[in-house]
Motif scaffolding. Structure first.
Motif, short mmCIF file in Angstrom:
data_model
loop_
_atom_site.label_atom_id
_atom_site.label_comp_id
_atom_site.label_asym_id
_atom_site.label_seq_id
_atom_site.Cartn_x
_atom_site.Cartn_y
_atom_site.Cartn_z
N TYR A 228 -2.16 68.33 -1.22
CA TYR A 228 -2.34 68.50 -2.84
C TYR A 228 -2.13 67.09 -3.28
CZ TYR A 228 -2.38 73.62 -2.07
OH TYR A 228 -2.77 74.80 -1.77
N ILE A 229 -2.89 66.46 -4.02
CA ILE A 229 -2.93 65.15 -4.36
C ILE A 229 -3.01 65.16 -6.18
CG2 ILE A 229 -3.89 62.70 -4.56
CD1 ILE A 229 -2.95 63.84 -1.67
N HIS A 230 -1.94 64.47 -6.79
CA HIS A 230 -1.66 64.62 -8.17
C HIS A 230 -1.84 63.03 -8.73
CE1 HIS A 230 -0.33 69.06 -8.02
NE2 HIS A 230 -0.08 68.47 -6.73
N GLU A 231 -2.28 63.13 -9.77
CA GLU A 231 -1.96 61.77 -10.47
C GLU A 231 -0.42 61.90 -10.95
OE1 GLU A 231 -5.05 59.88 -13.38
OE2 GLU A 231 -5.25 61.97 -13.67
N LYS A 232 -0.07 60.76 -10.70
CA LYS A 232 1.56 60.55 -11.07
C LYS A 232 1.74 60.84 -12.69
CE LYS A 232 5.31 57.60 -11.98
NZ LYS A 232 5.75 56.32 -12.22
N ILE A 233 0.97 60.31 -13.45
CA ILE A 233 1.19 60.38 -14.85
C ILE A 233 1.19 61.94 -15.37
CG2 ILE A 233 -1.48 60.17 -15.50
CD1 ILE A 233 1.65 58.93 -17.43
N GLN A 234 0.24 62.77 -14.71
CA GLN A 234 0.40 64.10 -14.88
C GLN A 234 1.52 64.68 -14.72
OE1 GLN A 234 -2.15 65.98 -16.65
NE2 GLN A 234 -3.04 64.11 -16.87
N LEU A 235 2.27 64.65 -13.58
CA LEU A 235 3.49 65.21 -13.14
C LEU A 235 4.65 64.54 -13.81
CD1 LEU A 235 2.92 65.33 -9.28
CD2 LEU A 235 2.55 66.91 -10.88
N ALA A 236 4.46 63.22 -14.41
CA ALA A 236 5.62 62.80 -14.93
C ALA A 236 5.58 63.18 -16.60
CB ALA A 236 5.57 61.21 -14.84
N THR A 237 4.53 63.65 -16.99
CA THR A 237 4.49 64.00 -18.67
C THR A 237 4.25 65.50 -18.63
OG1 THR A 237 1.94 63.76 -18.60
CG2 THR A 237 3.56 61.78 -19.09
N LEU A 238 3.58 66.14 -17.63
CA LEU A 238 3.31 67.67 -17.75
C LEU A 238 2.70 67.94 -19.11
CD1 LEU A 238 6.57 69.44 -16.34
CD2 LEU A 238 4.65 68.92 -15.30
N SER A 239 1.65 66.89 -19.46
CA SER A 239 1.01 67.14 -20.69
C SER A 239 -0.10 68.07 -20.90
CB SER A 239 0.65 65.79 -21.43
OG SER A 239 -0.07 65.28 -20.64
N GLY A 240 -0.35 68.75 -21.64
CA GLY A 240 -1.65 69.64 -21.93
C GLY A 240 -1.43 70.95 -21.61
N LYS A 241 -2.37 71.85 -21.75
CA LYS A 241 -2.19 73.54 -21.89
C LYS A 241 -2.20 73.63 -20.69
CE LYS A 241 -4.61 77.48 -23.54
NZ LYS A 241 -5.76 78.18 -24.36
N LYS A 242 -2.69 72.97 -19.58
CA LYS A 242 -2.63 73.63 -18.25
C LYS A 242 -1.07 73.73 -17.73
CE LYS A 242 -4.20 69.37 -16.07
NZ LYS A 242 -5.02 68.81 -15.08
N TYR A 243 -0.28 72.73 -18.33
CA TYR A 243 1.26 72.75 -17.60
C TYR A 243 2.06 73.64 -18.77
CZ TYR A 243 -0.40 69.19 -14.39
OH TYR A 243 -1.07 68.41 -13.39
N GLN A 244 1.54 74.38 -19.69
CA GLN A 244 2.36 74.99 -20.51
C GLN A 244 3.41 75.74 -20.03
OE1 GLN A 244 0.16 77.29 -23.34
NE2 GLN A 244 1.97 77.79 -24.52
N ASN A 245 3.00 76.60 -18.88
CA ASN A 245 4.00 77.45 -18.37
C ASN A 245 5.16 76.78 -17.74
OD1 ASN A 245 2.95 79.72 -19.26
ND2 ASN A 245 1.57 79.85 -17.47
N ILE A 246 4.74 75.72 -16.89
CA ILE A 246 5.74 74.89 -16.09
C ILE A 246 6.57 74.34 -17.23
CG2 ILE A 246 6.17 72.74 -14.89
CD1 ILE A 246 3.48 73.43 -13.41
N ARG A 247 6.24 73.84 -18.41
CA ARG A 247 7.19 73.06 -19.42
C ARG A 247 7.87 74.14 -20.01
NH1 ARG A 247 2.14 71.01 -21.32
NH2 ARG A 247 2.28 72.41 -23.09
N LYS A 248 7.58 75.45 -20.23
CA LYS A 248 8.32 76.59 -20.61
C LYS A 248 9.79 76.79 -19.65
CE LYS A 248 5.18 79.29 -23.46
NZ LYS A 248 4.43 80.35 -23.52
N LYS A 249 9.29 76.58 -18.47
CA LYS A 249 10.15 76.88 -17.21
C LYS A 249 11.28 75.78 -17.37
CE LYS A 249 9.85 80.25 -13.84
NZ LYS A 249 9.86 80.52 -12.48
N LEU A 250 10.99 74.52 -17.47
CA LEU A 250 11.69 73.35 -17.36
C LEU A 250 12.43 73.26 -18.82
CD1 LEU A 250 12.01 70.71 -16.05
CD2 LEU A 250 10.39 69.71 -17.49
#
Length: 295
Positions: free
Chosen positions: A124-146
């Motif tokens: 599974y390959i990710h852009e670092k900036i996505q994992l470091a910011t968790l920005s955008g609707k698709k990461y909403q549930n992860i942000r809530k847990k965090l």
């Protein structure tokens, strides 16, 4: 026969392996020296330098050999040499974890046989900036847990160092006791590998981080910076009694890795349904696909 010259991986082989790994630069999580080293017994790895190519095999219980991708400065020469080795030793060719970038080479060699996708081992390959910011609707549930984790717990993040290694051993032992690692060959080998990495921390170019809750380590992770601009995450462990602990260790570790890292390889799911679901929730940018060949 050259089969007699095959030998197991040792810590003394690090420099040689790294030279060949850097020459080949395969985009797969298996091909870093720490990873090969900690799984050397589980896969019964044997290797040889044959015609200026490093050949790596898994020795099977019936003394058969399954090859992993060959390592040389020329990918085409590497696979030609591997097939010559199989032929010289009267072995039926079988190769696992072949990266997608090598498929065209295999087709050009016109070897016959079968090539099949190995989805369970896709990275599974990710852009670092996505994992470091968790920005955008698709990461909403992860942000809530965090956010829930951060507000409910007295927590702190810190880097792995010689000062906290012993405490990580304690947490890993508790994690393994809870999951009965000694009764599962894969978990038992992973546990031994983690212990080896921590015991030889200064011998590997690794980074790691821990989450403390009320002063006690409740999660840790270990990653490795690789040539160019990417990192592979080798280990991620957390105490599931703390909801959001995995989101917390992943997010805080990624925030603290070097700015030169642009891509993060979070390894494979090994076909475990729950792990696949958890990894897909992080919305990988793409997969590092792998294949199996046999004839």
């Amino acid at each position: 026969m050259s089969l007699k010259l095959l030998k197991p991986i040792t810590l003394a082989d690090k420099q040689l392996f790294q030279k060949f790994l850097q020459q080949s630069n395969y985009p797969i999580s298996e091909y870093t020296f720490p990873n090969l080293y900690i799984w050397r017994n589980y896969y019964n790895f044997q290797w040889i330098v044959y015609n200026e190519t490093l050949l790596l095999f898994q020795k099977t219980p019936n003394d058969g050999l399954i090859a992993f991708p060959p390592l040389a400065s020329s990918m085409k020469v590497a696979y030609q040499t591997l097939m010559r080795y199989f032929n010289d030793n009267d072995l039926a060719p079988e190769i696992h974890r072949i990266p997608e970038c090598a498929l065209q080479i295999l087709r050009e060699l016109d070897l016959g046989g079968t090539i099949m996708e190995d989805r369970d081992n896709w990275d599974y390959i990710h852009e670092k900036i996505q994992l470091a910011t968790l920005s955008g609707k698709k990461y909403q549930n992860i942000r809530k847990k965090l956010n829930k984790f951060e507000h409910r717990n007295n927590w702190k993040y810190e880097a792995i160092s010689s000062e906290n290694v012993e405490e990580i051993f304690d947490m890993q032992n508790e994690w393994c006791d809870f999951r009965s690692c000694s009764e599962n060959a894969s978990l038992n080998q992973e546990n031994q590998g983690i212990i080896e990495l921590l015991n030889n921390w200064n011998d590997f170019e690794l980074m790691g981080g821990v989450i403390r809750i009320d002063g006690v380590i409740a999660a840790f992770t270990i990653g490795e910076c690789l040539p160019k601009d990417w990192m592979v995450i080798h280990v991620e462990k957390g105490d599931v009694n703390f909801d959001g602990i995995y989101q917390a260790i992943n997010y805080n570790f990624i925030k603290n890795i070097p700015n030169t890292i642009l891509w993060v390889n979070r390894e494979q799911d090994l076909g475990h349904e729950s792990l696949r679901e958890a990894k897909m929730r992080y919305h990988p940018d793409h997969f590092s696909k792998k294949y199996t060949y046999w004839k």
